[in-house]
Design a protein around this motif. Structure first.
Motif, PDB file in Angstrom:
ATOM      1  N   HIS A 173       4.279  -0.868 -13.526  1.00 16.37           N
ATOM      2  CA  HIS A 173       4.247   0.267 -12.609  1.00 16.37           C
ATOM      3  C   HIS A 173       3.754   1.495 -13.367  1.00 16.37           C
ATOM      4  O   HIS A 173       2.869   2.231 -12.909  1.00 16.37           O
ATOM      5  N   ARG A 174       4.295   1.683 -14.555  1.00 18.89           N
ATOM      6  CA  ARG A 174       3.899   2.820 -15.371  1.00 18.89           C
ATOM      7  C   ARG A 174       2.439   2.672 -15.844  1.00 18.89           C
ATOM      8  O   ARG A 174       1.657   3.624 -15.792  1.00 18.89           O
ATOM      9  N   VAL A 175       2.089   1.481 -16.298  1.00 21.03           N
ATOM     10  CA  VAL A 175       0.747   1.271 -16.848  1.00 21.03           C
ATOM     11  C   VAL A 175      -0.335   1.445 -15.787  1.00 21.03           C
ATOM     12  O   VAL A 175      -1.373   2.074 -16.038  1.00 21.03           O
ATOM     13  N   PHE A 176      -0.105   0.907 -14.590  1.00 19.74           N
ATOM     14  CA  PHE A 176      -1.131   1.003 -13.556  1.00 19.74           C
ATOM     15  C   PHE A 176      -1.299   2.439 -13.066  1.00 19.74           C
ATOM     16  O   PHE A 176      -2.419   2.864 -12.757  1.00 19.74           O
ATOM     17  N   VAL A 222       0.832  -1.207   0.000  1.00 22.92           N
ATOM     18  CA  VAL A 222       0.000   0.000   0.000  1.00 22.92           C
ATOM     19  C   VAL A 222       0.861   1.248   0.000  1.00 22.92           C
ATOM     20  O   VAL A 222       0.591   2.208  -0.739  1.00 22.92           O
ATOM     21  N   ASP A 223       1.925   1.250   0.785  1.00 23.83           N
ATOM     22  CA  ASP A 223       2.802   2.426   0.822  1.00 23.83           C
ATOM     23  C   ASP A 223       3.454   2.660  -0.539  1.00 23.83           C
ATOM     24  O   ASP A 223       3.590   3.811  -0.982  1.00 23.83           O
ATOM     25  N   PHE A 224       3.868   1.579  -1.200  1.00 22.96           N
ATOM     26  CA  PHE A 224       4.480   1.692  -2.533  1.00 22.96           C
ATOM     27  C   PHE A 224       3.526   2.383  -3.496  1.00 22.96           C
ATOM     28  O   PHE A 224       3.913   3.324  -4.205  1.00 22.96           O
ATOM     29  N   TRP A 225       2.290   1.934  -3.516  1.00 20.79           N
ATOM     30  CA  TRP A 225       1.341   2.496  -4.472  1.00 20.79           C
ATOM     31  C   TRP A 225       0.881   3.885  -4.055  1.00 20.79           C
ATOM     32  O   TRP A 225       0.654   4.753  -4.916  1.00 20.79           O
ATOM     33  N   ARG A 226       0.769   4.136  -2.753  1.00 23.03           N
ATOM     34  CA  ARG A 226       0.386   5.483  -2.325  1.00 23.03           C
ATOM     35  C   ARG A 226       1.468   6.487  -2.737  1.00 23.03           C
ATOM     36  O   ARG A 226       1.162   7.566  -3.262  1.00 23.03           O
ATOM     37  N   ARG A 227       2.731   6.110  -2.517  1.00 18.51           N
ATOM     38  CA  ARG A 227       3.836   6.986  -2.929  1.00 18.51           C
ATOM     39  C   ARG A 227       3.825   7.201  -4.438  1.00 18.51           C
ATOM     40  O   ARG A 227       4.055   8.316  -4.927  1.00 18.51           O
ATOM     41  N   SER A 228       3.573   6.138  -5.193  1.00 19.12           N
ATOM     42  CA  SER A 228       3.585   6.238  -6.654  1.00 19.12           C
ATOM     43  C   SER A 228       2.511   7.198  -7.156  1.00 19.12           C
ATOM     44  O   SER A 228       2.755   8.021  -8.052  1.00 19.12           O
ATOM     45  N   LEU A 229       1.321   7.096  -6.576  1.00 21.11           N
ATOM     46  CA  LEU A 229       0.227   7.954  -7.014  1.00 21.11           C
ATOM     47  C   LEU A 229       0.438   9.392  -6.566  1.00 21.11           C
ATOM     48  O   LEU A 229       0.122  10.339  -7.302  1.00 21.11           O
ATOM     49  N   GLU A 230       0.981   9.571  -5.376  1.00 20.09           N
ATOM     50  CA  GLU A 230       1.278  10.926  -4.905  1.00 20.09           C
ATOM     51  C   GLU A 230       2.339  11.576  -5.793  1.00 20.09           C
ATOM     52  O   GLU A 230       2.237  12.758  -6.138  1.00 20.09           O
ATOM     53  N   PHE A 279       2.173   8.310 -15.897  1.00 25.64           N
ATOM     54  CA  PHE A 279       3.385   8.091 -15.100  1.00 25.64           C
ATOM     55  C   PHE A 279       4.521   8.945 -15.649  1.00 25.64           C
ATOM     56  O   PHE A 279       4.774   8.995 -16.853  1.00 25.64           O
ATOM     57  N   GLY A 280       5.224   9.642 -14.735  1.00 26.12           N
ATOM     58  CA  GLY A 280       6.357  10.463 -15.139  1.00 26.12           C
ATOM     59  C   GLY A 280       5.980  11.660 -15.979  1.00 26.12           C
ATOM     60  O   GLY A 280       6.847  12.285 -16.595  1.00 26.12           O
ATOM     61  N   THR A 330       0.721   5.750 -28.079  1.00 23.70           N
ATOM     62  CA  THR A 330       1.266   6.220 -26.811  1.00 23.70           C
ATOM     63  C   THR A 330       2.594   5.527 -26.573  1.00 23.70           C
ATOM     64  O   THR A 330       2.646   4.300 -26.419  1.00 23.70           O
ATOM     65  N   ALA A 331       3.667   6.277 -26.557  1.00 22.32           N
ATOM     66  CA  ALA A 331       4.998   5.695 -26.408  1.00 22.32           C
ATOM     67  C   ALA A 331       5.282   5.322 -24.965  1.00 22.32           C
ATOM     68  O   ALA A 331       4.755   5.944 -24.035  1.00 22.32           O
ATOM     69  N   ASP A 332       6.115   4.297 -24.775  1.00 16.11           N
ATOM     70  CA  ASP A 332       6.704   4.051 -23.461  1.00 16.11           C
ATOM     71  C   ASP A 332       8.138   4.539 -23.559  1.00 16.11           C
ATOM     72  O   ASP A 332       9.049   3.801 -23.915  1.00 16.11           O
ATOM     73  N   ASP A 333       8.315   5.827 -23.244  1.00 17.24           N
ATOM     74  CA  ASP A 333       9.630   6.439 -23.424  1.00 17.24           C
ATOM     75  C   ASP A 333      10.445   6.464 -22.130  1.00 17.24           C
ATOM     76  O   ASP A 333      11.409   7.205 -22.011  1.00 17.24           O
ATOM     77  N   SER A 334      10.061   5.605 -21.172  1.00 18.03           N
ATOM     78  CA  SER A 334      10.818   5.528 -19.933  1.00 18.03           C
ATOM     79  C   SER A 334      12.223   5.013 -20.205  1.00 18.03           C
ATOM     80  O   SER A 334      12.426   4.131 -21.041  1.00 18.03           O
ATOM     81  N   PRO A 335      13.219   5.536 -19.491  1.00 18.98           N
ATOM     82  CA  PRO A 335      14.579   4.997 -19.657  1.00 18.98           C
ATOM     83  C   PRO A 335      14.695   3.550 -19.231  1.00 18.98           C
ATOM     84  O   PRO A 335      15.649   2.866 -19.593  1.00 18.98           O
ATOM     85  N   TYR A 336      13.717   3.047 -18.457  1.00 17.42           N
ATOM     86  CA  TYR A 336      13.759   1.663 -18.002  1.00 17.42           C
ATOM     87  C   TYR A 336      13.199   0.691 -19.028  1.00 17.42           C
ATOM     88  O   TYR A 336      13.339  -0.524 -18.879  1.00 17.42           O
TER      89      TYR A 336
END
Length: 337
Positions: free
Chosen positions: A159-162, A25-33, A64-65, A130-136
């Motif tokens: 992570h990016r998609v969700f 939950v903390d992981f996803w809360r941080r991601s959304l914030e 994302f990003g 829609t590109a996935d232009d993340s460096p990862y």
């Protein structure tokens, strides 16, 4: 294809131990914030969809990003809103395609918001882009998306998609055509897995959904899937681990943050699942694992239904399931007092 998984009576009771990471939950809360530090910048531009009874708007918003994510918003022609809304996510390799291609829920009188899946869309063509232009995105991985960035949950593709999916809910809610209090999510296969994730994560973003309708969902109980099927897209993970023999534990740890069993537990909205008992792409036991766990972390477990197609493979119920969804959406998206 024959029935190859557990018998139906065992599937109905199948509740495997799918370990959730302690910081899920903390992981996803941080991601959304973190995602919310980027301006959503949602825009809706009307386009010519070549249809007489549906109006379509070209959607762009920051995912994302801060990356630009595309979508369509379909509404009944000359609608004024706000309307009950169905948000749809696409299966693996799919995308928003042409504006005339996917608009069933607008035909039923709803606002219908569809999200392009970053980096995909090659089976749909048309307006997908829609590109996935993340460096990862270019880290060592098997061909496809399933193992891109799998060495860490922060870098993993889904992570990016969700995050894109939840930001899509936020974007939809800014449209004049959308009733922000009457939204349901749906999708088939990968889209079903994304819908489960969106239902589980919506509450962390302060969004209350009225329903979640995943069809033959993918991205559920990864470990079981890899044990009993070699079919793609799960097969991408097997091929990766066949080469990177020392990464098994790391990969499973990453996948636990994205498993529909774990994220579905967090959901609070009623759900209508579907499963096909001859499905070797998304095996029935993986679907039932997610269905049986869905909403169980809620103080009050939501209403749940599952449509079972005994002699179908990954195509599932198709128009039969659409008919069931039309009835179900009509019941859950009606005006509330």
């Amino acid at each position: 294809m024959a029935m190859f998984d557990l018998p139906l009576d065992k599937l109905r009771e199948y509740r495997p131990e799918v370990a959730a990471p302690a910081d899920l939950v903390d992981f996803w809360r941080r991601s959304l914030e973190k995602a919310r530090t980027d301006d959503l910048s949602a825009t809706f531009t009307e386009v010519d969809n070549k249809l007489a009874v549906i109006d379509t708007y070209d959607v762009t918003y920051a995912g994302f990003g801060g990356a630009p994510i595309k979508g369509w918003l379909h509404v009944p022609a000359r609608a004024t809103g706000p309307l009950p809304t169905v948000v749809q996510y696409f299966g693996y390799s799919g995308g928003r395609g042409f504006p005339h291609a996917t608009n069933l829920w607008a035909q039923a009188g709803y606002a219908h918001f569809v999200m392009d899946t970053r980096g995909q869309g090659y089976s749909a063509g048309g307006g997908s882009g829609t590109a996935d232009d993340s460096p990862y995105a270019g880290l060592n991985h098997a061909p496809g998306f399933m193992t891109a960035g799998i060495g860490d949950p922060e870098t993993y593709y889904y992570h990016r998609v969700f995050v894109d999916a939840v930001r899509g809910l936020e974007a939809a809610r800014t449209s004049e055509f959308v009733d922000p209090d009457r939204i349901a999510v749906t999708g088939g296969s990968q889209g079903g897995g994304i819908a489960i994730a969106a239902a589980g994560l919506a509450g962390l973003a302060g969004i209350e959904l009225l329903g979640c309708a995943p069809d033959v969902p993918f991205l559920c109980h990864f470990e079981r899937a890899l044990q009993i099927t070699g079919r793609d897209p799960y097969g991408e993970i097997t091929r990766y681990l066949k080469g990177f023999r020392d990464q098994v534990e790391t990969a499973y740890r990453t996948l636990s943050y994205f498993d529909g069993v774990n994220l579905g537990r967090l959901a609070t909205a009623p759900t209508l699942f579907s499963v096909a008992l001859m499905d070797s792409v998304c095996p029935p036991s993986t679907v039932f694992a997610a269905y049986n766990a869905y909403g169980t972390a809620s103080a009050r477990e939501p209403a749940k239904e599952i449509q079972i197609y005994s002699h179908n493979e990954h195509e599932g119920g198709q128009t039969y399931q659409q008919a069931a969804q039309l009835d179900w959406f009509a019941s859950i998206l009606q005006t509330r007092d």
